[in-house]
Design an enzyme around this catalytic site. Structure first.
Site, short mmCIF file in Angstrom:
data_model
loop_
_atom_site.label_atom_id
_atom_site.label_comp_id
_atom_site.label_asym_id
_atom_site.label_seq_id
_atom_site.Cartn_x
_atom_site.Cartn_y
_atom_site.Cartn_z
N PRO A 1 0.79 -1.22 0.00
CA PRO A 1 0.00 0.00 0.00
C PRO A 1 0.83 1.28 0.00
O PRO A 1 1.88 1.34 0.63
CB PRO A 1 -0.81 -0.10 1.30
CG PRO A 1 -0.27 -1.25 2.05
CD PRO A 1 0.49 -2.11 1.11
N ASN A 2 0.31 2.26 -0.71
CA ASN A 2 0.84 3.63 -0.76
C ASN A 2 2.12 3.79 -1.57
O ASN A 2 2.57 4.91 -1.81
CB ASN A 2 1.05 4.20 0.67
CG ASN A 2 -0.23 4.21 1.46
OD1 ASN A 2 -1.23 4.72 0.97
ND2 ASN A 2 -0.24 3.64 2.64
N ARG B 1 4.96 11.17 -2.52
CA ARG B 1 4.70 10.86 -1.11
C ARG B 1 5.96 11.09 -0.27
O ARG B 1 6.98 10.41 -0.48
CB ARG B 1 4.30 9.39 -1.00
CG ARG B 1 4.13 8.88 0.41
CD ARG B 1 4.04 7.36 0.45
NE ARG B 1 3.92 6.90 1.81
CZ ARG B 1 4.20 5.66 2.19
NH1 ARG B 1 4.60 4.75 1.31
NH2 ARG B 1 4.09 5.33 3.45
N TYR C 1 11.22 9.27 1.19
CA TYR C 1 11.26 8.19 0.19
C TYR C 1 11.93 8.60 -1.13
O TYR C 1 12.09 7.74 -2.00
CB TYR C 1 9.82 7.70 -0.08
CG TYR C 1 9.17 7.12 1.16
CD1 TYR C 1 9.71 5.99 1.78
CD2 TYR C 1 8.04 7.71 1.72
CE1 TYR C 1 9.14 5.47 2.93
CE2 TYR C 1 7.45 7.19 2.87
CZ TYR C 1 8.00 6.07 3.46
OH TYR C 1 7.44 5.55 4.60
N ASN D 1 8.63 -5.05 -1.26
CA ASN D 1 8.53 -3.91 -0.36
C ASN D 1 7.05 -3.85 0.00
O ASN D 1 6.24 -3.36 -0.79
CB ASN D 1 9.00 -2.61 -1.01
CG ASN D 1 8.91 -1.43 -0.05
OD1 ASN D 1 8.29 -1.55 1.01
ND2 ASN D 1 9.52 -0.32 -0.41
N ALA E 1 3.57 -0.58 4.74
CA ALA E 1 3.18 -0.74 6.15
C ALA E 1 2.75 -2.17 6.49
O ALA E 1 2.82 -2.58 7.66
CB ALA E 1 2.07 0.24 6.50
N GLU F 1 13.57 -8.71 1.10
CA GLU F 1 12.72 -7.61 1.57
C GLU F 1 13.49 -6.30 1.34
O GLU F 1 14.67 -6.23 1.71
CB GLU F 1 12.45 -7.84 3.06
CG GLU F 1 11.69 -6.74 3.75
CD GLU F 1 11.56 -7.01 5.26
OE1 GLU F 1 12.20 -7.96 5.79
OE2 GLU F 1 10.83 -6.24 5.91
N HIS G 1 13.33 -1.97 1.71
CA HIS G 1 12.69 -0.72 2.16
C HIS G 1 13.55 0.45 1.71
O HIS G 1 14.78 0.41 1.85
CB HIS G 1 12.53 -0.68 3.68
CG HIS G 1 11.65 -1.78 4.17
ND1 HIS G 1 10.29 -1.76 4.00
CD2 HIS G 1 11.95 -2.96 4.75
CE1 HIS G 1 9.78 -2.89 4.48
NE2 HIS G 1 10.77 -3.63 4.93
N ARG H 1 13.14 4.91 12.48
CA ARG H 1 11.91 5.73 12.43
C ARG H 1 11.00 5.41 13.63
O ARG H 1 11.50 5.00 14.68
CB ARG H 1 11.22 5.51 11.08
CG ARG H 1 12.14 5.93 9.91
CD ARG H 1 11.49 5.71 8.56
NE ARG H 1 10.26 6.50 8.44
CZ ARG H 1 9.33 6.27 7.51
NH1 ARG H 1 9.49 5.28 6.64
NH2 ARG H 1 8.25 7.03 7.46
C1 DQA Z 1 8.64 1.44 3.55
C2 DQA Z 1 8.71 1.61 5.08
C3 DQA Z 1 7.36 1.32 5.71
O1 DQA Z 1 7.43 1.51 7.12
C4 DQA Z 1 6.30 2.26 5.17
O2 DQA Z 1 5.04 1.95 5.71
C5 DQA Z 1 6.27 2.29 3.69
C6 DQA Z 1 7.54 2.31 2.96
C7 DQA Z 1 9.95 1.85 2.87
O3 DQA Z 1 10.13 1.51 1.69
O4 DQA Z 1 10.79 2.53 3.48
O5 DQA Z 1 5.20 2.38 3.08
O6 DQA Z 1 8.39 0.09 3.25
#
Ligand code: DQA
Length: 145
Positions: free
Chosen positions: A12-13, A20, A25, A76, A79, A100, A102, A109
């Protein structure tokens, strides 16, 4: 492991990347990151498929379908990383390598980002290197294969 096909999953997102919270990011878009994977992979003759979804169910189904179709997964999960036991269980059932990624360093954080429920079922995690993390993930898969 032979490596001929990689599935790249985003949660998501992450479709909002580019606009964003660019201070966290960066300014690259989701397709920029997927293209990074494709560029790294294609020079080794590796195919890349990708899916972004805010739906846990769609991501779980994609992991199920990856069995027998893709040799490795780069994920990735956004959340969902921090609470999705259904993604944990789905990845646990995937026989290939899983990395994985990020963009940010979740460990530096908010507290809720410090735990990855996916970490116990992936081969390794790459965090905090921005978009470079995707190239590093392909490099890791090549070294593991
Ligand atoms: C993320 C880190 C997560 O905590 C966050 O919710 C994201 C992006 C990252 O790529 O740094 O959506 O996965």
């Amino acid at each position: 492991m032979s490596l001929s096909s990689i599935l790249v999953l985003h949660g998501p997102n992450l479709n909002l990347l580019g606009t964003r919270e660019p201070e966290i990011y960066g300014s690259a878009t989701l397709s920029d990151h997927v293209n990074t994977v494709k560029a790294e992979a294609s020079s080794h003759g590796i195919a890349v498929a990708d899916l972004q979804s805010a739906s846990e169910s769609e991501l779980v189904s994609a992991i199920h379908q990856a069995k027998g179709t893709h040799d490795a997964i780069i994920i990735n999960a956004g959340a969902l990383t921090h609470y999705s036991w259904s993604l944990h269980d789905a990845l646990r059932s995937f026989p290939g390598k899983v990395i994985e990624v990020h963009l940010s360093n979740p460990g530096a954080r908010e507290d809720f980002r410090h735990v990855s429920v996916l970490a116990p079922v992936v081969d390794g995690s790459i965090s905090g290197f921005g978009g470079m993390g995707y190239a590093l993930a392909v490099q890791a898969l090549l070294r593991l294969s």
